[in-house]
Design a protein around this motif. Structure first.
Motif, mmCIF file in Angstrom:
data_model
loop_
_atom_site.group_PDB
_atom_site.id
_atom_site.type_symbol
_atom_site.label_atom_id
_atom_site.label_comp_id
_atom_site.label_asym_id
_atom_site.label_seq_id
_atom_site.Cartn_x
_atom_site.Cartn_y
_atom_site.Cartn_z
ATOM 1 N N GLN A 93 0.826 -1.199 0.000
ATOM 2 C CA GLN A 93 0.000 0.000 0.000
ATOM 3 C C GLN A 93 0.869 1.263 0.000
ATOM 4 O O GLN A 93 2.056 1.204 0.331
ATOM 5 N N TYR A 116 -0.157 0.074 -6.737
ATOM 6 C CA TYR A 116 -1.020 0.855 -5.850
ATOM 7 C C TYR A 116 -0.583 2.321 -5.765
ATOM 8 O O TYR A 116 -0.927 3.013 -4.834
ATOM 9 N N MET A 140 -4.319 9.884 -1.880
ATOM 10 C CA MET A 140 -4.953 8.562 -1.957
ATOM 11 C C MET A 140 -5.441 8.070 -0.599
ATOM 12 O O MET A 140 -6.625 7.831 -0.420
ATOM 13 N N HIS A 168 -5.853 0.262 1.259
ATOM 14 C CA HIS A 168 -6.617 -0.643 0.397
ATOM 15 C C HIS A 168 -8.048 -0.196 0.116
ATOM 16 O O HIS A 168 -8.979 -1.003 0.137
ATOM 17 N N PHE A 201 -8.780 0.938 -2.803
ATOM 18 C CA PHE A 201 -8.726 0.978 -4.267
ATOM 19 C C PHE A 201 -9.915 0.251 -4.863
ATOM 20 O O PHE A 201 -10.475 -0.659 -4.255
ATOM 21 N N HIS A 257 -6.910 -1.676 -9.133
ATOM 22 C CA HIS A 257 -6.134 -0.988 -8.104
ATOM 23 C C HIS A 257 -5.610 0.377 -8.542
ATOM 24 O O HIS A 257 -4.575 0.825 -8.067
ATOM 25 N N TYR A 258 -6.319 1.006 -9.464
ATOM 26 C CA TYR A 258 -5.846 2.313 -9.938
ATOM 27 C C TYR A 258 -6.552 3.463 -9.223
ATOM 28 O O TYR A 258 -5.918 4.271 -8.571
ATOM 29 N N PRO A 291 -10.001 5.232 -6.880
ATOM 30 C CA PRO A 291 -10.637 5.055 -5.569
ATOM 31 C C PRO A 291 -11.963 4.302 -5.655
ATOM 32 O O PRO A 291 -12.710 4.461 -6.610
ATOM 33 N N ASP A 347 -6.378 12.803 -11.515
ATOM 34 C CA ASP A 347 -6.608 11.647 -10.640
ATOM 35 C C ASP A 347 -6.619 12.051 -9.172
ATOM 36 O O ASP A 347 -7.390 11.517 -8.372
ATOM 37 N N TRP A 380 -9.519 11.238 -6.591
ATOM 38 C CA TRP A 380 -9.349 10.591 -5.286
ATOM 39 C C TRP A 380 -9.949 11.428 -4.162
ATOM 40 O O TRP A 380 -10.678 10.924 -3.308
#
Ligand code: BDP
Length: 677
Positions: free
Chosen positions: A343, A370, A490, A497, A499, A504-505, A507, A632, A636
């Motif tokens: 992570q 991640y 993030m 975790h 994601f 796993h890109y 949220p 991104d 997030w």
């Protein structure tokens, strides 16, 4: 006429080919083809490795006379070397030729970074014996969690066609001291051990050998059954043992210096010894025994979690601690840096230090599964260092993971360090130009874990771009803060975790994949409800804190003493809980996301300003990636704040930019990027 057109065309192409900067040269931008003449290189012997060292000098070294000298008394340097200025020449000495090659790369690096070459007196000894990349490459050319195109290994063309990139790969690794590679995915196909594939592997091993790189393979525990047609793959079955013994002999006939096996067993559906009621030690030892006569080793992964109700962060420890002392000398347990899964930030894995009679090695992830994959600029040296410098207290204060794994603290039988590679067939190797820095940083830290993140960034920038301070300083600053920035936009404050499943890109904090295992869902990890947020791993919760040695168990067990960057990893805390700076948890969380976004916007400015000092091609490519990263980061922030707000019911602080997305729209985003969990 036809010819004329061709000439014009060629003429037009010249500047393109000369100035094209596609990143394919990595950090290896030594002055081209104007090194010293042969008579300035003194050396005896005609060994393939030595010849490479001489060739590098002839092509790129512009300094004084050099002597390359093997010296058996330098065995204690374990593959390291000495560089010394003696009158008008430089003497590089090492036990073996590979040490000389490393020494040559060292002085070329000094030359390239414009460091002083006067009065050198350097002794280098690697921190770890085995410095290994793990490729998660499949036999069909795809790469699990690979973001830089397809696999470098062209199995279908081997051995008839040998791609020039095989040797370039070996050279790049040797230049930073990496001396081992696992060619295939830990989710291993039994076919990897088929005769025809082993013959192909042999060709790669032959290319890598002069660069000091040993080949290893991931093996599927069921190979005897699937490939050999045996009744089962039970490690205590004599036929199974014989199958592995014969396989080892077949491999070593082809590759006499084969390194050994990497094994993912009884993990995420992979077969393993537990399928037959045996332990991880039974499985590992069976393989270790067949490799032993050849000097091979087994790297047995501790990344296991079963479909039990137990906190996933506790499972590797629970599984392996009872087996401490039961492994053969040539087994090393390969442990991910964190107890969950690579992570952006995790508490360190409590298994480190807890295995007192077993060799242990770290597994990092260079590929940014991640961490924004090939789109986000995230320099990982600070993450690697954070783990290595973590004090486990296993043998009292100062028992850092670095010292446990490098053999300083306890005499280790084997020392090694590994990382999942981010290399593919993209022109620039790693997808993002700055992801090259993570490959570089891993190699440099594997060689010397005392280097700082800053030293490594400094070197890498000078080698890869320029030493012009107007570029160097701001870009270095951007790199050094980039990991914390990614954590901020993030998963700040110990969140982990959350994601979107599969890829796993992006949220997906709302993710609740009913019908699958609970610990594949983000809601399992953040535990948000109207009272608060975070995973209670204290005594009143899963008690994962008890797996840490004192005083850490108390420190992490107490909300007041837990470092705030891990607070939601260990505690479920109320939305209005007062943080050290006086803000409520909710406010703190909001500002963290906001800081992450703001920092990425800052990076965009930093990058635009350095345009005069960088080639157009890399400038534009990085600029575009930063735009994606900025979008991104907002994605997030909006997704997490809008979703958590449905529980906190508190306003987003008014000095923070308002969300620009609707939560319901964000929930509809489904990226088609394939893959399980
Ligand atoms: C997870 C990845 C998965 C790997 C697994 C592993 O999502 O693709 O197979 O780790 O390390 O992070 O075995």
């Amino acid at each position: 006429m036809k010819n004329l057109r061709l000439y014009i065309l060629l003429f037009l192409m010249i500047p393109l080919t000369i100035f094209a900067e596609d990143g394919s040269q990595l950090w290896l931008r030594f002055p081209a083809k104007n090194g010293v003449s042969t008579d300035k290189i003194i050396s005896k012997g005609n060994n393939p490795t030595l010849n490479i060292a001489k060739k590098e000098l002839m092509n790129h070294w512009q300094g004084q006379e050099i002597e390359l000298r093997t010296d058996k008394s330098l065995k204690y340097l374990k593959g390291g070397y000495k560089i010394k200025s003696v009158q008008n020449k430089l003497v590089i000495s090492a036990e073996k030729e590979i040490g000389l090659l490393y020494g040559v790369y060292h002085i070329l690096r000094l030359q390239q970074t414009k460091s002083s070459l006067a009065n050198l007196n350097i002794t280098e000894k690697p921190s770890y014996d085995v410095r290994i990349l793990n490729h998660w490459d499949n036999l069909d050319g795809t790469i699990e969690r690979g973001y830089a195109g397809h696999s470098l290994w062209k199995w279908e063309n081997l051995p008839n066609t040998i791609s020039p990139r095989y040797e370039e790969y070996a050279r790049a690794n040797a230049s930073i001291g990496i001396n081992a590679t696992v060619l295939n995915n830990v989710n291993a196909s039994p076919n990897m051990l088929r005769k025809d594939y082993l013959e192909k592997v042999k060709f790669l091993a032959d290319i890598f050998r002069p660069y000091g790189i040993k080949v290893y393979l991931s093996v599927n525990f069921s190979s005897p059954k699937v490939l050999g047609g045996l009744e089962n793959s039970d490690p205590l079955n004599k036929d199974v043992q014989k199958w592995w013994k014969d396989k080892a002999s077949e491999i070593y006939k082809l590759i006499p210096d084969f390194g050994g096996f990497l094994v993912k067993a009884n993990s995420e559906g992979q077969p393993g010894p537990q399928d037959y009621g045996r332990t991880h030690a039974d499985g590992a030892n069976m393989m270790a025994d067949v490799l032993k006569p050849y000097g091979g080793i087994v790297m047995w992964r501790a990344f296991v979690y079963s479909p039990s109700k137990e906190d996933r962060a506790k499972q590797a420890y629970l599984e392996f601690v009872p087996l401490d002392g039961k492994f053969r000398d040539n087994v090393i347990v390969q442990i991910k840096n964190g107890p969950v899964d690579f992570q952006p930030r995790e508490a360190f894995n409590p298994l480190f230090g807890a295995l007192k009679k077993t060799s242990e090695m770290v597994e990092f992830q260079i590929t940014q599964e991640y961490l924004g994959q090939a789109n986000h600029l995230v320099y990982l040296a600070p993450l690697f260092k954070e783990t290595l410098d973590s004090d486990t207290y296993s043998d009292g204060k100062g028992s850092t993971i670095a010292k446990i794994t490098d053999g300083t603290l306890r005499p280790a039988k084997l020392t090694a360090i590994s990382a999942v590679a981010n290399i593919g067939e993209d022109k620039n190797w790693t997808g993002h130009h700055f992801a090259q820095a993570n490959w570089y940083a891993f190699g440099r830290l594997a060689w010397n874990h005392d280097l700082t993140s800053e030293q490594i960034a400094d070197e890498w920038i000078k080698m890869t771009f320029t030493d012009n301070e107007k570029f160097l300083n701001p870009v270095k600053q951007m790199m050094l803060t980039s990991r914390e920035t990614a954590v901020d936009y993030m998963m700040p404050l110990g969140l982990h975790h959350i994601f979107a499943g599969m890829h796993h890109y992006g949220p997906e904090p709302w993710g609740d994949y009913k019908g699958t295992r609970a610990d594949w869902s983000p809601v399992y990890y953040h535990q948000a409800n109207t009272q608060g947020l975070g995973f209670n791993r204290t005594k009143t919760g899963s008690n994962a804190v008890s797996q840490y040695f004192p005083p850490l168990n108390d420190i992490y067990g107490n909300i007041k003493t837990t470092p705030e960057n891990l607070i939601l990893w260990f505690h479920h805390i109320p939305w209005d809980y007062q943080m050290k700076d006086g803000k409520t948890l909710w406010e703190e969380l909001s500002y963290k996301y906001d800081t992450g976004v703001k920092n990425v916007r800052e990076y965009q400015k930093v990058w635009d300003k350095i345009q005069p000092y960088v080639d157009e091609e890399r400038f534009t490519e990085v600029q575009s990636k930063l735009k994606i990263q900025a979008k991104d980061a907002v994605w997030w922030k909006d997704a997490c704040l809008l979703y958590f707000q449905t529980f906190s019911k508190m306003p987003i602080p008014y000095d923070i930019e308002r969300p620009i997305h609707e939560l319901e729209d964000l929930k509809k985003i489904k990226l088609d990027m394939g893959h399980h969990n």
